[in-house]
Motif scaffolding. Sequence first.
Motif, PDB file in Angstrom:
ATOM      1  N   UNK A   1       0.835  -1.211   0.000  1.00 12.27           N
ATOM      2  CA  UNK A   1       0.000   0.000   0.000  1.00 12.27           C
ATOM      3  C   UNK A   1       0.866   1.256   0.000  1.00 12.27           C
ATOM      4  N   UNK A   2       1.925   1.232   0.795  1.00 12.33           N
ATOM      5  CA  UNK A   2       2.829   2.390   0.849  1.00 12.33           C
ATOM      6  C   UNK A   2       3.528   2.597  -0.492  1.00 12.33           C
ATOM      7  N   UNK A   3       3.941   1.512  -1.136  1.00 13.23           N
ATOM      8  CA  UNK A   3       4.543   1.628  -2.467  1.00 13.23           C
ATOM      9  C   UNK A   3       3.550   2.248  -3.445  1.00 13.23           C
ATOM     10  N   UNK A   4       2.303   1.819  -3.353  1.00 11.12           N
ATOM     11  CA  UNK A   4       1.261   2.364  -4.230  1.00 11.12           C
ATOM     12  C   UNK A   4       1.085   3.866  -3.991  1.00 11.12           C
ATOM     13  N   UNK A   5       1.054   4.286  -2.729  1.00 16.51           N
ATOM     14  CA  UNK A   5       0.919   5.712  -2.399  1.00 16.51           C
ATOM     15  C   UNK A   5       2.068   6.523  -2.985  1.00 16.51           C
ATOM     16  N   UNK A   6       3.244   5.912  -3.031  1.00 16.05           N
ATOM     17  CA  UNK A   6       4.433   6.603  -3.536  1.00 16.05           C
ATOM     18  C   UNK A   6       4.659   6.334  -5.026  1.00 16.05           C
ATOM     19  N   UNK A   7       3.676   5.741  -5.664  1.00 16.79           N
ATOM     20  CA  UNK A   7       3.708   5.387  -7.090  1.00 16.79           C
ATOM     21  C   UNK A   7       4.958   4.589  -7.476  1.00 16.79           C
ATOM     22  N   UNK A   8       5.279   3.614  -6.652  1.00 20.04           N
ATOM     23  CA  UNK A   8       6.389   2.704  -6.937  1.00 20.04           C
ATOM     24  C   UNK A   8       5.773   1.385  -7.375  1.00 20.04           C
ATOM     25  N   UNK A   9       6.158   0.922  -8.549  1.00 19.93           N
ATOM     26  CA  UNK A   9       5.615  -0.327  -9.068  1.00 19.93           C
ATOM     27  C   UNK A   9       6.194  -1.545  -8.373  1.00 19.93           C
ATOM     28  N   UNK A  10       5.465  -2.646  -8.467  1.00 18.18           N
ATOM     29  CA  UNK A  10       5.931  -3.904  -7.887  1.00 18.18           C
ATOM     30  C   UNK A  10       6.801  -4.650  -8.886  1.00 18.18           C
ATOM     31  N   UNK A  11       7.882  -5.164  -8.399  1.00 20.10           N
ATOM     32  CA  UNK A  11       8.754  -6.020  -9.201  1.00 20.10           C
ATOM     33  C   UNK A  11       8.943  -7.295  -8.388  1.00 20.10           C
ATOM     34  N   UNK A  12       8.053  -8.236  -8.585  1.00 17.56           N
ATOM     35  CA  UNK A  12       8.072  -9.442  -7.770  1.00 17.56           C
ATOM     36  C   UNK A  12       8.886 -10.518  -8.477  1.00 17.56           C
ATOM     37  N   UNK A  13       9.903 -10.974  -7.793  1.00 20.75           N
ATOM     38  CA  UNK A  13      10.770 -12.011  -8.354  1.00 20.75           C
ATOM     39  C   UNK A  13      10.212 -13.388  -7.992  1.00 20.75           C
ATOM     40  N   UNK A  14      10.661 -14.414  -8.685  1.00 17.35           N
ATOM     41  CA  UNK A  14      10.242 -15.775  -8.315  1.00 17.35           C
ATOM     42  C   UNK A  14      10.578 -16.110  -6.859  1.00 17.35           C
ATOM     43  N   UNK A  15      11.694 -15.596  -6.360  1.00 19.76           N
ATOM     44  CA  UNK A  15      12.070 -15.846  -4.960  1.00 19.76           C
ATOM     45  C   UNK A  15      11.059 -15.207  -4.007  1.00 19.76           C
ATOM     46  N   UNK A  16      10.579 -13.996  -4.359  1.00 21.46           N
ATOM     47  CA  UNK A  16       9.555 -13.343  -3.539  1.00 21.46           C
ATOM     48  C   UNK A  16       8.274 -14.169  -3.508  1.00 21.46           C
ATOM     49  N   UNK A  17       7.883 -14.683  -4.658  1.00 17.40           N
ATOM     50  CA  UNK A  17       6.661 -15.483  -4.740  1.00 17.40           C
ATOM     51  C   UNK A  17       6.804 -16.746  -3.895  1.00 17.40           C
ATOM     52  N   UNK A  18       7.951 -17.415  -4.000  1.00 16.03           N
ATOM     53  CA  UNK A  18       8.191 -18.619  -3.202  1.00 16.03           C
ATOM     54  C   UNK A  18       8.174 -18.299  -1.708  1.00 16.03           C
ATOM     55  N   UNK A  19       8.769 -17.168  -1.337  1.00 19.88           N
ATOM     56  CA  UNK A  19       8.796 -16.755   0.064  1.00 19.88           C
ATOM     57  C   UNK A  19       7.380 -16.511   0.583  1.00 19.88           C
ATOM     58  N   UNK A  20       6.552 -15.864  -0.218  1.00 25.06           N
ATOM     59  CA  UNK A  20       5.177 -15.590   0.199  1.00 25.06           C
ATOM     60  C   UNK A  20       4.356 -16.874   0.289  1.00 25.06           C
ATOM     61  N   UNK A  21       4.556 -17.794  -0.636  1.00 28.14           N
ATOM     62  CA  UNK A  21       3.854 -19.083  -0.581  1.00 28.14           C
ATOM     63  C   UNK A  21       4.241 -19.823   0.700  1.00 28.14           C
ATOM     64  N   UNK A  22       5.529 -19.790   1.045  1.00 26.75           N
ATOM     65  CA  UNK A  22       5.991 -20.426   2.280  1.00 26.75           C
ATOM     66  C   UNK A  22       5.325 -19.783   3.495  1.00 26.75           C
ATOM     67  N   UNK A  23       5.255 -18.446   3.519  1.00 29.18           N
ATOM     68  CA  UNK A  23       4.633 -17.744   4.646  1.00 29.18           C
ATOM     69  C   UNK A  23       3.149 -18.087   4.760  1.00 29.18           C
ATOM     70  N   UNK A  24       2.476 -18.184   3.635  1.00 28.64           N
ATOM     71  CA  UNK A  24       1.052 -18.554   3.647  1.00 28.64           C
ATOM     72  C   UNK A  24       0.895 -19.975   4.178  1.00 28.64           C
ATOM     73  N   UNK A  25       1.727 -20.900   3.676  1.00 25.36           N
ATOM     74  CA  UNK A  25       1.670 -22.292   4.129  1.00 25.36           C
ATOM     75  C   UNK A  25       1.941 -22.421   5.624  1.00 25.36           C
ATOM     76  N   UNK A  26       2.819 -21.566   6.153  1.00 27.98           N
ATOM     77  CA  UNK A  26       3.159 -21.619   7.578  1.00 27.98           C
ATOM     78  C   UNK A  26       2.127 -20.899   8.445  1.00 27.98           C
ATOM     79  N   UNK A  27       1.111 -20.310   7.814  1.00 24.02           N
ATOM     80  CA  UNK A  27       0.039 -19.669   8.575  1.00 24.02           C
ATOM     81  C   UNK A  27       0.346 -18.266   9.050  1.00 24.02           C
ATOM     82  N   UNK A  28       1.362 -17.646   8.489  1.00 28.22           N
ATOM     83  CA  UNK A  28       1.754 -16.313   8.942  1.00 28.22           C
ATOM     84  C   UNK A  28       0.664 -15.269   8.697  1.00 28.22           C
ATOM     85  N   UNK A  29      -0.178 -15.500   7.702  1.00 22.59           N
ATOM     86  CA  UNK A  29      -1.210 -14.521   7.368  1.00 22.59           C
ATOM     87  C   UNK A  29      -2.606 -14.949   7.838  1.00 22.59           C
ATOM     88  N   UNK A  30      -2.678 -15.993   8.642  1.00 26.46           N
ATOM     89  CA  UNK A  30      -3.979 -16.481   9.115  1.00 26.46           C
ATOM     90  C   UNK A  30      -4.774 -15.404   9.846  1.00 26.46           C
TER      91      UNK A  30
END
Length: 131
Positions: free
Chosen positions: A97-126
Amino acid sequence: MVFLRPIPTISAGREKIRRGQILSERVSIIIPTELKQDLETLKSRMHLDLSTLIRLLLAGSVQEKKLDIAVEEYKTCKKSLGKSAEFANLSLWEFIDELHKRTVGLAISPADIEDEIRRIDEGEYDQYIPK
């Protein structure tokens, strides 16, 4: 009958330590007279003592500077999205959200996606899932 024992506090130099954590530390600074006058004005208007006012202003400024650095490091690809959010003390979604407010685009790498999938699987965002 319940008796509560106070948590032991020990002094270590000028620091107060409770359960191995530093609670506070005294710092002395010299400031321009004009700044002192501004602080006194704010102190009166906010109905705070000077120390509390300075702590609030300093904490806010440090948080804002950390956010500025995190955004800049993300923009220049020095840090990942997750690491930048962590440094800024924000959740991933708050940082996006802060990046969006500052008009900074997202550059999501495959490593970022894997990291987020791991966090979701571990219940970090429950906590964000409605029940």
